[in-house]
Design a protein around this motif. Structure first.
Motif, mmCIF file in Angstrom:
data_model
loop_
_atom_site.group_PDB
_atom_site.id
_atom_site.type_symbol
_atom_site.label_atom_id
_atom_site.label_comp_id
_atom_site.label_asym_id
_atom_site.label_seq_id
_atom_site.Cartn_x
_atom_site.Cartn_y
_atom_site.Cartn_z
ATOM 1 N N MET A 1 0.670 -1.310 0.160
ATOM 2 C CA MET A 1 -0.034 -0.002 -0.098
ATOM 3 C C MET A 1 0.929 1.325 -0.104
ATOM 4 S SD MET A 1 -3.276 -0.610 0.194
ATOM 5 C CE MET A 1 -4.403 0.227 1.525
ATOM 6 N N TYR A 2 0.529 1.981 -0.821
ATOM 7 C CA TYR A 2 1.340 3.455 -1.111
ATOM 8 C C TYR A 2 0.560 4.450 -0.107
ATOM 9 C CZ TYR A 2 2.785 0.430 -4.713
ATOM 10 O OH TYR A 2 3.331 -0.691 -5.573
ATOM 11 N N ALA A 3 -0.668 4.822 -0.485
ATOM 12 C CA ALA A 3 -1.528 5.751 0.028
ATOM 13 C C ALA A 3 -2.372 5.037 1.205
ATOM 14 C CB ALA A 3 -2.515 6.388 -0.821
ATOM 15 N N THR A 4 -2.164 5.527 2.349
ATOM 16 C CA THR A 4 -2.755 4.816 3.551
ATOM 17 C C THR A 4 -3.531 5.896 4.185
ATOM 18 O OG1 THR A 4 -0.836 5.271 5.137
ATOM 19 C CG2 THR A 4 -1.029 3.084 3.915
ATOM 20 N N VAL A 5 -4.499 5.623 5.369
ATOM 21 C CA VAL A 5 -4.937 6.977 6.031
ATOM 22 C C VAL A 5 -4.030 7.617 6.638
ATOM 23 C CG1 VAL A 5 -6.778 7.188 7.994
ATOM 24 C CG2 VAL A 5 -7.208 5.476 6.132
ATOM 25 N N GLU A 6 -3.012 6.946 7.222
ATOM 26 C CA GLU A 6 -2.136 7.607 8.391
ATOM 27 C C GLU A 6 -1.245 8.420 7.391
ATOM 28 O OE1 GLU A 6 -2.407 4.086 8.261
ATOM 29 O OE2 GLU A 6 -3.548 3.920 10.095
ATOM 30 N N ALA A 7 -0.643 7.913 6.178
ATOM 31 C CA ALA A 7 -0.138 8.659 5.078
ATOM 32 C C ALA A 7 -0.842 9.921 4.927
ATOM 33 C CB ALA A 7 0.418 8.121 4.308
ATOM 34 N N MET A 8 -2.096 10.030 4.480
ATOM 35 C CA MET A 8 -2.945 11.001 4.015
ATOM 36 C C MET A 8 -3.137 12.086 5.445
ATOM 37 S SD MET A 8 -3.927 10.326 0.784
ATOM 38 C CE MET A 8 -5.577 11.252 0.699
ATOM 39 N N GLN A 9 -3.393 11.589 6.389
ATOM 40 C CA GLN A 9 -3.242 12.331 7.489
ATOM 41 C C GLN A 9 -2.092 13.341 7.856
ATOM 42 O OE1 GLN A 9 -5.078 10.089 10.609
ATOM 43 N NE2 GLN A 9 -7.186 10.618 10.258
ATOM 44 N N ARG A 10 -1.033 12.503 7.683
ATOM 45 C CA ARG A 10 0.536 13.034 7.766
ATOM 46 C C ARG A 10 0.608 14.392 6.891
ATOM 47 N NH1 ARG A 10 2.579 8.103 9.048
ATOM 48 N NH2 ARG A 10 3.288 8.152 6.916
ATOM 49 N N LYS A 11 0.172 14.098 5.699
ATOM 50 C CA LYS A 11 0.465 14.885 4.477
ATOM 51 C C LYS A 11 -0.449 15.949 4.361
ATOM 52 C CE LYS A 11 1.445 14.933 -0.402
ATOM 53 N NZ LYS A 11 2.411 15.864 -0.315
ATOM 54 N N PHE A 12 -1.820 15.733 4.585
ATOM 55 C CA PHE A 12 -2.827 16.939 4.278
ATOM 56 C C PHE A 12 -3.745 17.130 5.564
ATOM 57 C CE2 PHE A 12 -2.876 14.078 0.297
ATOM 58 C CZ PHE A 12 -2.116 15.090 -0.471
ATOM 59 N N GLY A 13 -3.606 16.465 6.518
ATOM 60 C CA GLY A 13 -4.263 16.800 7.864
ATOM 61 C C GLY A 13 -5.694 16.417 8.005
ATOM 62 N N GLU A 14 -6.215 16.296 9.041
ATOM 63 C CA GLU A 14 -7.420 15.850 9.150
ATOM 64 C C GLU A 14 -8.535 16.703 8.674
ATOM 65 O OE1 GLU A 14 -10.549 13.849 12.586
ATOM 66 O OE2 GLU A 14 -8.376 14.378 13.191
ATOM 67 N N ARG A 15 -8.287 17.959 8.914
ATOM 68 C CA ARG A 15 -9.475 18.732 8.418
ATOM 69 C C ARG A 15 -9.652 19.000 6.878
ATOM 70 N NH1 ARG A 15 -13.633 20.497 9.143
ATOM 71 N NH2 ARG A 15 -13.279 20.062 11.306
ATOM 72 N N GLU A 16 -8.354 18.731 6.066
ATOM 73 C CA GLU A 16 -8.720 18.723 4.527
ATOM 74 C C GLU A 16 -9.353 17.673 4.179
ATOM 75 O OE1 GLU A 16 -6.209 18.932 0.479
ATOM 76 O OE2 GLU A 16 -5.290 19.973 2.340
ATOM 77 N N LEU A 17 -8.908 16.453 4.839
ATOM 78 C CA LEU A 17 -9.416 14.931 4.422
ATOM 79 C C LEU A 17 -11.191 15.033 4.900
ATOM 80 C CD1 LEU A 17 -6.886 12.678 5.708
ATOM 81 C CD2 LEU A 17 -7.185 13.450 3.194
ATOM 82 N N ILE A 18 -11.535 16.000 5.758
ATOM 83 C CA ILE A 18 -13.006 15.888 6.189
ATOM 84 C C ILE A 18 -13.507 16.951 5.001
ATOM 85 C CG2 ILE A 18 -14.704 17.005 7.523
ATOM 86 C CD1 ILE A 18 -12.826 16.524 9.865
ATOM 87 N N GLN A 19 -12.883 18.032 4.466
ATOM 88 C CA GLN A 19 -13.390 18.651 3.685
ATOM 89 C C GLN A 19 -13.591 17.928 2.123
ATOM 90 O OE1 GLN A 19 -10.620 21.985 3.417
ATOM 91 N NE2 GLN A 19 -11.931 23.172 5.212
ATOM 92 N N LEU A 20 -12.633 17.236 1.823
ATOM 93 C CA LEU A 20 -12.540 16.222 0.662
ATOM 94 C C LEU A 20 -13.688 15.218 0.679
ATOM 95 C CD1 LEU A 20 -8.564 15.650 0.054
ATOM 96 C CD2 LEU A 20 -10.293 17.138 -1.184
ATOM 97 N N THR A 21 -13.991 14.601 1.941
ATOM 98 C CA THR A 21 -14.905 13.407 1.766
ATOM 99 C C THR A 21 -16.013 13.665 2.298
ATOM 100 O OG1 THR A 21 -13.819 12.803 3.952
ATOM 101 C CG2 THR A 21 -12.796 11.743 1.978
#
Length: 142
Positions: A1-21
């Motif tokens: 796995m390349y993209a993981t939830v943990e990697a996404m949170q480190r890179k973009f932050g939880e706030r941006e992931l909430i806005q995206l999803t």
């Protein structure tokens, strides 16, 4: 796995992931894991398609820049709506695809041996070994 939830949170932050999803009612102000997982799965399978054309999968060691690429692709796939030409999300996606294309063509290497190529023989001391061949020109002289 390349993209993981943990990697996404480190890179973009939880706030941006909430806005995206979290884009559909009822808005829960939380990461929509179904949508995020679908975007990550699409990104990971795309990376495998490019990398797998040149290297045996699964990779034994995943280079950090492939994790970065996976996150960029997943972010792009999670976006709903149109993106402008100069949108950073779109620019990162296009840059990532160019990098993956270079990997599949062999212009960038990940390390290890590409599919179908033999690995060098490892010796205990990694010395170069020579074998003496036949002598075609007589007994020690010309």
């Amino acid at each position: 796995m390349y993209a993981t939830v943990e990697a996404m949170q480190r890179k973009f932050g939880e706030r941006e992931l909430i806005q995206l999803t979290d884009t559909e009612a009822p808005y829960l102000d939380a990461i929509n894991m179904d949508k995020l997982n679908a975007a990550m799965q699409e990104a990971n399978s795309e990376i495998d398609a490019y990398v797998g054309s040149r290297y045996a999968l699964p990779l034994q060691i995943i280079p950090p820049f492939l994790i970065e690429i996976g996150c960029n692709l997943a972010r792009y796939y999670a976006v709903t709506g149109d993106l402008s030409e100069n949108d950073p999300v779109k620019n990162r996606y296009e840059s990532s695809i160019k990098t993956l294309t270079k990997i599949s063509k062999g212009e960038l290497v990940l390390g290890g041996s590409p599919v179908g190529e033999s690995k060098p023989v490892q010796t205990s001391s990694n010395n170069v070994m020579f074998a003496v061949g036949r002598r075609d020109f007589g007994n020690g002289g010309w």
